[in-house]
Design a protein around this motif. Structure first.
Motif, short mmCIF file in Angstrom:
data_model
loop_
_atom_site.label_atom_id
_atom_site.label_comp_id
_atom_site.label_asym_id
_atom_site.label_seq_id
_atom_site.Cartn_x
_atom_site.Cartn_y
_atom_site.Cartn_z
N MET A 1 0.81 -1.49 0.09
CA MET A 1 -0.53 0.19 0.25
C MET A 1 0.88 1.42 -0.05
SD MET A 1 -2.92 -1.09 2.74
CE MET A 1 -3.61 -0.08 2.32
N GLU A 2 2.04 1.14 0.84
CA GLU A 2 3.04 2.44 0.98
C GLU A 2 3.40 2.57 -0.98
OE1 GLU A 2 4.92 5.85 2.42
OE2 GLU A 2 3.11 4.33 3.00
N ARG B 1 4.93 -3.66 -7.71
CA ARG B 1 5.00 -3.02 -6.36
C ARG B 1 5.73 -3.92 -5.82
NH1 ARG B 1 4.69 0.42 -9.04
NH2 ARG B 1 2.35 2.26 -9.16
N GLU C 1 2.41 2.18 -3.88
CA GLU C 1 1.51 2.33 -4.24
C GLU C 1 1.23 4.14 -4.01
OE1 GLU C 1 -0.78 2.44 -7.07
OE2 GLU C 1 0.25 0.78 -6.57
N LYS C 2 1.18 4.14 -2.97
CA LYS C 2 1.17 5.59 -2.90
C LYS C 2 2.29 6.49 -2.97
CE LYS C 2 -1.29 4.88 2.06
NZ LYS C 2 -1.31 5.92 2.85
N ARG C 3 3.99 5.56 -2.97
CA ARG C 3 4.86 6.47 -4.20
C ARG C 3 5.58 6.03 -5.48
NH1 ARG C 3 9.18 3.79 -0.47
NH2 ARG C 3 10.88 4.81 -1.98
N LYS C 4 4.37 5.21 -5.46
CA LYS C 4 5.16 4.74 -7.02
C LYS C 4 6.01 3.97 -7.26
CE LYS C 4 0.92 6.47 -8.02
NZ LYS C 4 -0.17 5.50 -8.00
#
Length: 290
Positions: free
Chosen positions: A10-11, A235, A13-16
Motif C-alpha cells: 500500500m505504501e 509493486r 503504491e502511494k510512492r509509485k
C-alpha cells in the motif's frame, strides 16, 4: 519492525515504487538484506522459498527471520515464497510469517482459483497477506526449479504470459492481496537480454483497477527495465540470484588472495555478507527511486 506485506504494498503504491523482496536461505544473506535496508532506511520483504528446503528448512530459518524482522529499524515483512501446498503455507502462518505465497500457477485455472481462495480465507482470518501467481514463468539454467524450460529461451512463450481479463477475474474471485504475473522474466541467471512486455503489465493493472503486481525473476534486469516495470505498475520485485552470485564472487576473490595461507570460514562469511549488502543496496536504490 515486523509488518504485513499488504502494508508495504500500500505504501509502495502511494510512492509509485516497488518493495524489494529477497530470499534469505542463510544468515549471511539475512544480515546483508537487513543491513542494506537499514542503511537506506527503506522497507523490505525477507523470504523463504520452499525450493530452498534443501539448503535450510523452514523450521530452522523461519524463527530467525522473524527475530531479525522484529529487531529491524525499518518495516520488514516475512514471506513464504512459492508455497506449493496448504500445509506449507499454514506452517509458515503458525510460525509467525506475516505473508505467504500460494503458487498453483501450474495447475488449471479453476483449481488455482479454488485452492487460492481457500488459503486466503485462512490467512486473512489472522491478518496474513496472500500472494498468488497467474501465468507461467520459465527458468534459466540456474533457475529455482519452478515451471518448465522454455523452447524460446529466456524470453519465454507469450502464450504463457498472464492474461489481463483472467487476472481481473482471478483477483475478484480469490481476494488475494497481490498477484505475481508472467511478462517475460525468468527465474535464475539471464544469458541474453530479456524482452519484457511492459504493455502487458499496464493492461493487467488497468483490468484489475491498479492491483499490486509482483515481478518474479527480478535479478539481472537492467536498471532501465526496472524503472519501466515499476512505472507500469510492478509493486514488489523478487530478487535473489544476483545477490547470491555477488557473495560467491566475493568469497572466491578472498580465497584466491589467501593461497598458501590459513583460511578461516568466518572471514569468508563476513565477505559474503558485505557483498550481499552492497548488491542489495544497488537494487533498493532503483526500486525506491533513491
Amino acid at each position: 519492525m515486523l509488518v504485513t506485506a499488504k502494508e508495504l504494498l500500500m505504501e509502495a503504491e502511494k510512492r509509485k515504487c516497488a518493495v524489494g523482496a529477497f530470499n534469505v536461505p542463510n544468515l549471511e544473506s539475512l544480515r546483508g538484506v537487513i543491513q542494506a535496508a537499514e542503511m537506506l532506511e527503506v522497507p523490505v520483504i525477507i523470504q523463504h522459498a520452499e525450493v530452498h528446503e534443501n539448503l535450510i528448512r523452514l523450521e530452522e530459518i523461519g524463527p530467525v527471520m522473524i527475530h531479525y524482522a522484529k529487531l529491524a529499524k525499518v518495516p520488514v515483512a516475512v514471506h513464504l515464497d512459492h508455497g506449493s501446498s496448504l500445509d506449507a503455507c499454514v506452517k509458515a502462518i503458525r510460525m509467525g510469517f506475516t505473508s505467504i505465497m500460494y503458487d498453483a500457477s501450474l495447475k488449471d485455472y479453476e483449481t488455482n482459483v479454488k485452492e487460492t481462495t481457500e488459503l486466503v480465507k485462512i490467512a486473512h482470518s489472522v491478518d496474513v497477506s496472500v500472494e498468488a501467481e497467474l501465468g507461467e514463468m520459465t527458468n534459466s539454467a540456474i533457475g529455482s526449479g519452478e515451471g518448465r524450460e522454455s523452447e524460446l529461451g529466456a524470453f519465454g512463450n507469450k502464450d504463457l504470459f498472464t492474461n489481463p481479463d483472467q487476472a481481473r477475474s482471478f483477483v475478484a474471485s480469490t481476494k488475494v492481496d497481490s498477484l505475481a504475473i508472467s511478462f517475460g522474466t525468468v527465474h535464475g541467471k539471464y544469458f541474453t537480454e530479456p524482452e519484457l512486455d511492459f504493455q502487458r503489465i499496464s493492461a493487467i493493472r488497468s483490468a484489475t483497477n491498479n492491483f499490486p503486481l509482483v515481478m518474479h525473476g527480478g535479478s539481472g534486469v537492467s536498471d532501465e527495465d526496472y524503472k519501466l516495470a515499476i512505472d507500469a505498475g510492478i509493486r514488489k520485485i523478487n530478487y535473489y540470484t544476483y545477490m547470491n552470485l555477488a557473495a560467491g564472487t566475493a568469497v572466491k576473490m578472498e580465497a584466491s588472495k589467501r593461497q598458501n595461507k590459513e583460511l578461516f570460514f568466518d572471514a569468508l562469511a563476513l565477505k559474503a555478507t558485505a557483498a550481499i549488502k552492497e548488491n542489495i543496496c544497488g537494487a533498493l536504490r532503483i526500486f525506491n527511486h533513491l
